[in-house]
Design a protein around this motif. Sequence first.
Motif: not given
Length: 149
Positions: A6-18, A54-57, A125-136
Amino acid sequence: MKQKIFVYGTLRKGMYNYDLYLKDEDSFRQYGYIKGSLMTIRGKAYPAYITEGQDMILGEIHEVSEKTLKLIDEMEGYFGKGNPNNEYNKEICDIYDENNQIIDQAYVYVFNMDNRRNVSALENDIESHDYVKYIQEIKRNEKTYSIDE
Protein backbone atom coordinates in the motif's frame (compact mmCIF):
# COMPACT_ATOMS: atom_id res chain seq x y z
CA MET A 1 5.53 -14.43 -6.25
CA LYS A 2 3.80 -11.04 -6.15
CA GLN A 3 3.49 -9.04 -2.92
CA LYS A 4 0.83 -6.47 -2.10
CA ILE A 5 2.00 -3.06 -0.94
CA PHE A 6 0.00 0.00 0.00
CA VAL A 7 1.57 3.28 -1.10
CA TYR A 8 0.56 6.71 0.18
CA GLY A 9 3.35 9.07 -0.93
CA THR A 10 5.83 9.34 -3.77
CA LEU A 11 5.04 5.83 -5.04
CA ARG A 12 1.45 6.83 -5.91
CA LYS A 13 0.42 7.17 -9.55
CA GLY A 14 1.59 10.47 -10.99
CA MET A 15 4.42 10.87 -8.47
CA TYR A 16 8.12 10.60 -9.29
CA ASN A 17 8.84 7.27 -7.55
CA TYR A 18 5.83 5.66 -9.22
CA ASP A 19 7.50 6.36 -12.56
CA LEU A 20 10.80 4.91 -11.32
CA TYR A 21 9.55 1.76 -9.56
CA LEU A 22 5.96 0.86 -10.49
CA LYS A 23 4.94 2.32 -13.86
CA ASP A 24 6.34 -0.49 -16.01
CA GLU A 25 5.04 -3.27 -13.76
CA ASP A 26 1.29 -2.63 -14.22
CA SER A 27 1.01 -3.05 -10.46
CA PHE A 28 -1.96 -0.83 -9.52
CA ARG A 29 -4.93 -2.77 -8.12
CA GLN A 30 -7.19 -0.26 -6.33
CA TYR A 31 -7.44 2.75 -4.07
CA GLY A 32 -7.85 2.38 -0.34
CA TYR A 33 -7.13 3.91 3.05
CA ILE A 34 -4.98 3.21 6.08
CA LYS A 35 -5.61 4.61 9.54
CA GLY A 36 -3.05 6.80 11.24
CA SER A 37 -1.38 10.14 10.56
CA LEU A 38 0.41 11.53 7.52
CA MET A 39 3.09 14.11 8.25
CA THR A 40 5.73 16.20 6.56
CA ILE A 41 9.41 15.58 7.28
CA ARG A 42 11.82 18.50 7.63
CA GLY A 43 14.05 18.75 4.54
CA LYS A 44 12.43 15.82 2.71
CA ALA A 45 10.21 15.66 -0.38
CA TYR A 46 8.23 12.67 0.88
CA PRO A 47 5.82 12.05 3.78
CA ALA A 48 5.88 10.03 6.98
CA TYR A 49 3.05 7.66 7.81
CA ILE A 50 2.70 6.86 11.49
CA THR A 51 0.16 4.47 12.97
CA GLU A 52 -0.85 6.82 15.78
CA GLY A 53 -4.12 8.53 14.93
CA GLN A 54 -7.38 7.66 13.24
CA ASP A 55 -7.16 9.73 10.04
CA MET A 56 -8.07 7.85 6.88
CA ILE A 57 -4.96 8.19 4.68
CA LEU A 58 -5.64 7.80 0.95
CA GLY A 59 -3.37 5.54 -1.03
CA GLU A 60 -3.13 2.72 -3.53
CA ILE A 61 -2.76 -1.04 -3.38
CA HIS A 62 -0.14 -2.36 -5.78
CA GLU A 63 1.02 -5.88 -6.47
CA VAL A 64 4.75 -6.07 -7.15
CA SER A 65 7.42 -8.65 -7.88
CA GLU A 66 9.96 -9.68 -5.25
CA LYS A 67 12.61 -7.84 -7.27
CA THR A 68 10.62 -4.59 -7.24
CA LEU A 69 9.85 -5.02 -3.52
CA LYS A 70 13.57 -5.29 -2.76
CA LEU A 71 14.27 -2.12 -4.75
CA ILE A 72 11.49 -0.29 -2.88
CA ASP A 73 12.83 -1.61 0.46
CA GLU A 74 16.18 -0.05 -0.40
CA MET A 75 14.60 3.25 -1.46
CA GLU A 76 12.53 3.36 1.76
CA GLY A 77 15.58 2.79 3.95
CA TYR A 78 14.29 -0.59 5.13
CA PHE A 79 17.20 -2.83 6.16
CA GLY A 80 15.19 -5.62 7.76
CA LYS A 81 12.70 -6.34 10.49
CA GLY A 82 13.59 -4.64 13.77
CA ASN A 83 16.67 -2.87 12.40
CA PRO A 84 17.05 0.34 14.47
CA ASN A 85 18.50 2.16 11.45
CA ASN A 86 15.38 1.67 9.32
CA GLU A 87 13.90 4.93 8.14
CA TYR A 88 10.67 3.02 7.51
CA ASN A 89 9.54 -0.34 8.87
CA LYS A 90 7.62 -2.65 6.56
CA GLU A 91 4.45 -3.84 8.31
CA ILE A 92 1.30 -5.69 7.26
CA CYS A 93 -1.63 -3.32 7.80
CA ASP A 94 -5.37 -3.41 7.23
CA ILE A 95 -6.56 -1.52 4.16
CA TYR A 96 -10.01 0.09 4.28
CA ASP A 97 -12.56 1.33 1.79
CA GLU A 98 -14.33 4.70 2.03
CA ASN A 99 -16.97 3.08 4.29
CA ASN A 100 -14.36 2.11 6.89
CA GLN A 101 -14.62 -1.59 5.96
CA ILE A 102 -11.46 -3.70 5.74
CA ILE A 103 -10.93 -4.69 2.10
CA ASP A 104 -7.41 -6.13 2.19
CA GLN A 105 -4.09 -6.35 3.96
CA ALA A 106 -0.78 -5.26 2.49
CA TYR A 107 2.73 -4.19 3.38
CA VAL A 108 2.91 -0.54 4.39
CA TYR A 109 6.10 1.46 4.98
CA VAL A 110 5.61 2.93 8.45
CA PHE A 111 7.93 5.72 9.62
CA ASN A 112 10.27 4.23 12.23
CA MET A 113 9.45 6.10 15.44
CA ASP A 114 12.12 4.12 17.34
CA ASN A 115 14.76 6.00 15.34
CA ARG A 116 15.35 9.28 17.25
CA ARG A 117 16.49 11.14 14.13
CA ASN A 118 13.13 10.36 12.54
CA VAL A 119 11.10 11.64 15.47
CA SER A 120 12.97 14.93 15.59
CA ALA A 121 12.47 15.46 11.82
CA LEU A 122 8.65 15.24 11.89
CA GLU A 123 6.93 18.54 11.17
CA ASN A 124 3.29 19.10 10.26
CA ASP A 125 0.20 17.00 9.85
CA ILE A 126 -0.94 16.75 6.22
CA GLU A 127 -4.51 17.80 6.85
CA SER A 128 -5.92 16.53 3.54
CA HIS A 129 -4.68 12.98 4.40
CA ASP A 130 -3.75 12.75 0.70
CA TYR A 131 -0.11 13.33 -0.27
CA VAL A 132 -0.81 13.85 -3.99
CA LYS A 133 -3.42 16.52 -3.19
CA TYR A 134 -0.97 18.12 -0.71
CA ILE A 135 1.74 18.37 -3.40
CA GLN A 136 -0.75 19.78 -5.92
CA GLU A 137 -1.75 22.47 -3.39
CA ILE A 138 1.89 23.40 -2.81
CA LYS A 139 2.49 23.71 -6.56
CA ARG A 140 -0.60 25.90 -6.96
CA ASN A 141 0.55 28.14 -4.10
CA GLU A 142 4.08 28.42 -5.51
CA LYS A 143 2.91 29.82 -8.86
CA THR A 144 3.93 33.41 -9.21
CA TYR A 145 1.68 35.81 -11.01
CA SER A 146 2.88 38.90 -12.80
CA ILE A 147 0.94 42.03 -12.12
CA ASP A 148 0.20 43.89 -15.34
CA GLU A 149 -1.43 46.88 -13.75
